[in-house]
Design a protein around this motif. Structure first.
Motif, PDB file in Angstrom:
ATOM      1  N   LYS A 186      19.790  29.518 -36.127  1.00 35.38           N
ATOM      2  CA  LYS A 186      20.653  30.566 -36.677  1.00 35.38           C
ATOM      3  C   LYS A 186      20.434  30.722 -38.179  1.00 35.38           C
ATOM      4  N   LEU A 187      20.337  29.611 -38.908  1.00 38.28           N
ATOM      5  CA  LEU A 187      20.094  29.685 -40.349  1.00 38.28           C
ATOM      6  C   LEU A 187      18.655  30.093 -40.637  1.00 38.28           C
ATOM      7  N   ALA A 188      17.709  29.597 -39.838  1.00 37.43           N
ATOM      8  CA  ALA A 188      16.295  29.931 -40.051  1.00 37.43           C
ATOM      9  C   ALA A 188      16.054  31.431 -39.926  1.00 37.43           C
ATOM     10  N   LEU A 189      16.789  32.084 -39.017  1.00 41.22           N
ATOM     11  CA  LEU A 189      16.647  33.527 -38.858  1.00 41.22           C
ATOM     12  C   LEU A 189      17.181  34.281 -40.073  1.00 41.22           C
ATOM     13  N   GLN A 190      18.145  33.677 -40.765  1.00 44.99           N
ATOM     14  CA  GLN A 190      18.688  34.290 -41.973  1.00 44.99           C
ATOM     15  C   GLN A 190      17.744  34.103 -43.160  1.00 44.99           C
ATOM     16  N   ASP A 191      17.267  32.879 -43.352  1.00 45.60           N
ATOM     17  CA  ASP A 191      16.322  32.601 -44.435  1.00 45.60           C
ATOM     18  C   ASP A 191      15.597  31.297 -44.132  1.00 45.60           C
ATOM     19  N   GLU A 192      14.317  31.390 -43.885  1.00 45.92           N
ATOM     20  CA  GLU A 192      13.542  30.215 -43.480  1.00 45.92           C
ATOM     21  C   GLU A 192      13.464  29.174 -44.590  1.00 45.92           C
ATOM     22  N   GLN A 193      13.364  29.626 -45.831  1.00 43.54           N
ATOM     23  CA  GLN A 193      13.251  28.684 -46.948  1.00 43.54           C
ATOM     24  C   GLN A 193      14.539  27.884 -47.127  1.00 43.54           C
ATOM     25  N   LEU A 194      15.681  28.552 -47.018  1.00 43.45           N
ATOM     26  CA  LEU A 194      16.953  27.843 -47.129  1.00 43.45           C
ATOM     27  C   LEU A 194      17.125  26.861 -45.979  1.00 43.45           C
ATOM     28  N   HIS A 195      16.727  27.257 -44.794  1.00 40.51           N
ATOM     29  CA  HIS A 195      16.771  26.353 -43.633  1.00 40.51           C
ATOM     30  C   HIS A 195      15.939  25.102 -43.897  1.00 40.51           C
ATOM     31  N   HIS A 196      14.750  25.286 -44.446  1.00 37.96           N
ATOM     32  CA  HIS A 196      13.867  24.146 -44.737  1.00 37.96           C
ATOM     33  C   HIS A 196      14.485  23.247 -45.805  1.00 37.96           C
ATOM     34  N   LEU A 197      15.101  23.839 -46.824  1.00 42.41           N
ATOM     35  CA  LEU A 197      15.716  23.046 -47.895  1.00 42.41           C
ATOM     36  C   LEU A 197      16.867  22.208 -47.363  1.00 42.41           C
ATOM     37  N   LEU A 198      17.727  22.811 -46.530  1.00 43.53           N
ATOM     38  CA  LEU A 198      18.853  22.056 -45.989  1.00 43.53           C
ATOM     39  C   LEU A 198      18.372  20.939 -45.063  1.00 43.53           C
ATOM     40  N   LEU A 238      29.343  26.960 -48.692  1.00 43.87           N
ATOM     41  CA  LEU A 238      28.743  28.163 -49.283  1.00 43.87           C
ATOM     42  C   LEU A 238      27.767  28.821 -48.313  1.00 43.87           C
ATOM     43  N   ILE A 239      26.949  28.018 -47.641  1.00 46.77           N
ATOM     44  CA  ILE A 239      25.974  28.561 -46.691  1.00 46.77           C
ATOM     45  C   ILE A 239      26.672  29.199 -45.500  1.00 46.77           C
ATOM     46  N   ARG A 240      27.660  28.513 -44.947  1.00 46.95           N
ATOM     47  CA  ARG A 240      28.373  29.056 -43.778  1.00 46.95           C
ATOM     48  C   ARG A 240      29.065  30.376 -44.113  1.00 46.95           C
ATOM     49  N   ASP A 241      29.689  30.430 -45.300  1.00 44.31           N
ATOM     50  CA  ASP A 241      30.432  31.640 -45.676  1.00 44.31           C
ATOM     51  C   ASP A 241      29.530  32.869 -45.748  1.00 44.31           C
ATOM     52  N   HIS A 242      28.323  32.709 -46.280  1.00 41.26           N
ATOM     53  CA  HIS A 242      27.494  33.877 -46.579  1.00 41.26           C
ATOM     54  C   HIS A 242      26.347  34.120 -45.593  1.00 41.26           C
ATOM     55  N   PHE A 243      26.008  33.113 -44.763  1.00 40.56           N
ATOM     56  CA  PHE A 243      24.857  33.296 -43.875  1.00 40.56           C
ATOM     57  C   PHE A 243      25.175  33.061 -42.404  1.00 40.56           C
ATOM     58  N   ILE A 244      26.303  32.431 -42.116  1.00 39.83           N
ATOM     59  CA  ILE A 244      26.638  32.105 -40.727  1.00 39.83           C
ATOM     60  C   ILE A 244      27.936  32.778 -40.295  1.00 39.83           C
ATOM     61  N   LEU A 245      28.991  32.585 -41.064  1.00 38.52           N
ATOM     62  CA  LEU A 245      30.310  33.039 -40.645  1.00 38.52           C
ATOM     63  C   LEU A 245      30.388  34.557 -40.512  1.00 38.52           C
ATOM     64  N   LYS A 246      29.739  35.293 -41.415  1.00 44.72           N
ATOM     65  CA  LYS A 246      29.807  36.751 -41.351  1.00 44.72           C
ATOM     66  C   LYS A 246      29.260  37.275 -40.019  1.00 44.72           C
ATOM     67  N   GLY A 247      28.137  36.715 -39.575  1.00 43.64           N
ATOM     68  CA  GLY A 247      27.574  37.123 -38.289  1.00 43.64           C
ATOM     69  C   GLY A 247      28.468  36.737 -37.133  1.00 43.64           C
ATOM     70  N   ASP A 248      29.058  35.525 -37.206  1.00 44.01           N
ATOM     71  CA  ASP A 248      29.946  35.076 -36.137  1.00 44.01           C
ATOM     72  C   ASP A 248      31.191  35.955 -36.055  1.00 44.01           C
ATOM     73  N   VAL A 249      31.712  36.344 -37.220  1.00 42.61           N
ATOM     74  CA  VAL A 249      32.891  37.216 -37.243  1.00 42.61           C
ATOM     75  C   VAL A 249      32.548  38.581 -36.653  1.00 42.61           C
ATOM     76  N   ALA A 250      31.365  39.107 -36.991  1.00 38.23           N
ATOM     77  CA  ALA A 250      30.948  40.408 -36.443  1.00 38.23           C
ATOM     78  C   ALA A 250      30.808  40.334 -34.918  1.00 38.23           C
ATOM     79  N   ASP A 251      30.261  39.239 -34.411  1.00 37.15           N
ATOM     80  CA  ASP A 251      30.130  39.067 -32.963  1.00 37.15           C
ATOM     81  C   ASP A 251      31.508  38.998 -32.299  1.00 37.15           C
TER      82      ASP A 251
END
Length: 243
Positions: free
Chosen positions: A111-123, A214-227
């Motif tokens: 889920k995070l990798a689809l948002q930004d692969e570099q951020l996924h790799h860093l985490l 911070l990551i959940r708020d801006h890259f995960i939660l927004k999509g989950d809320v939309a779903d």
């Protein structure tokens, strides 16, 4: 050390070991085992090197375990039934693959990798550093991950950290309270990078919680809320009464 020693895992029929896939001690079958003894006659020290290949009886994954011990690394314990003291040797266990002490949350995967692969790799690298007992690298990695987040959110990459935080606040991405919390994270990462500060495990977990929020708020939660919004039934139109 007795010649009748059965090994650090005990009799083969009842052995349990930390399965890297189940992430807990499980019953295992022993595919290979070897116990090597060594001696240092000059210093009157002896020890054991135990090697095992196990297969988890649950998920059936195959993994390696190595246990080392020596005659000088022990504490005295008392037999509660006889009152006699006996040496309790300290065994050092190493597993391959290793069992992560802090597993990566499910949302931090695809889920995070689809948002930004570099951020996924860093985490993922931060978790790897924590689980490899590299706290300084983990702290630096968290500061780098914040850098990437601010870049994705449109902040100038050349700005100092203090200005990046203020830009995020002005643009509405974080509140004033969140800015103060994130300052702690950034300052901790800078202390590790420039002053060799080594955070302990509790401090690392606090830093990780700040970053993940911070990551959940801006890259995960927004999509989950939309779903979630898409599947909530709308209010039915009131039925009209028949004339």
């Amino acid at each position: 050390m007795s010649d009748n020693y059965l090994g650090a895992f005990g009799p083969s029929a009842t052995r349990r070991a930390n399965c890297p896939d189940c992430r807990k001690p499980t019953r295992v079958s022993t595919l290979f085992e070897r116990i090597d003894r060594w001696q240092d006659a000059q210093n009157n020290i002896e020890g054991l090197i135990e090697s095992y290949v196990f297969q988890c009886n649950g998920c059936e994954v195959v993994f390696f375990a190595r246990v080392t011990s020596n005659s000088e690394d022990y504490v005295e314990r008392t037999n509660p039934y006889t009152g006699e003291n006996f040496p309790y040797y300290n065994n050092i266990y190493v597993y391959c693959p290793s069992v992560p002490s802090l597993p990566i949350p499910s949302w931090a995967g695809l889920k995070l990798a689809l948002q930004d692969e570099q951020l996924h790799h860093l985490l993922s690298s931060v978790y790897q550093a924590i689980n490899s007992d590299l706290p300084v690298l983990a702290a630096i990695g968290m500061r780098t991950a914040f850098d990437r987040i601010s870049e994705i959110l449109g902040v100038n990459v050349d700005e100092p950290f203090a200005e990046k935080l203020e830009s995020l606040r002005k643009d509405g991405y974080i509140s004033g309270t969140q800015k103060g919390i994130l300052e702690v994270l950034v300052n901790a990462g800078s202390a590790a990078a420039h002053r060799g500060w080594r955070p302990n495990s509790r401090q690392l977990v606090t830093m990780l919680e700040i970053l993940q929020a911070l990551i959940r708020d801006h890259f995960i939660l927004k999509g989950d809320v939309a779903d979630l919004r898409a599947v909530i039934p709308t209010k039915s139109e009131p039925k009209k009464s028949a004339d």
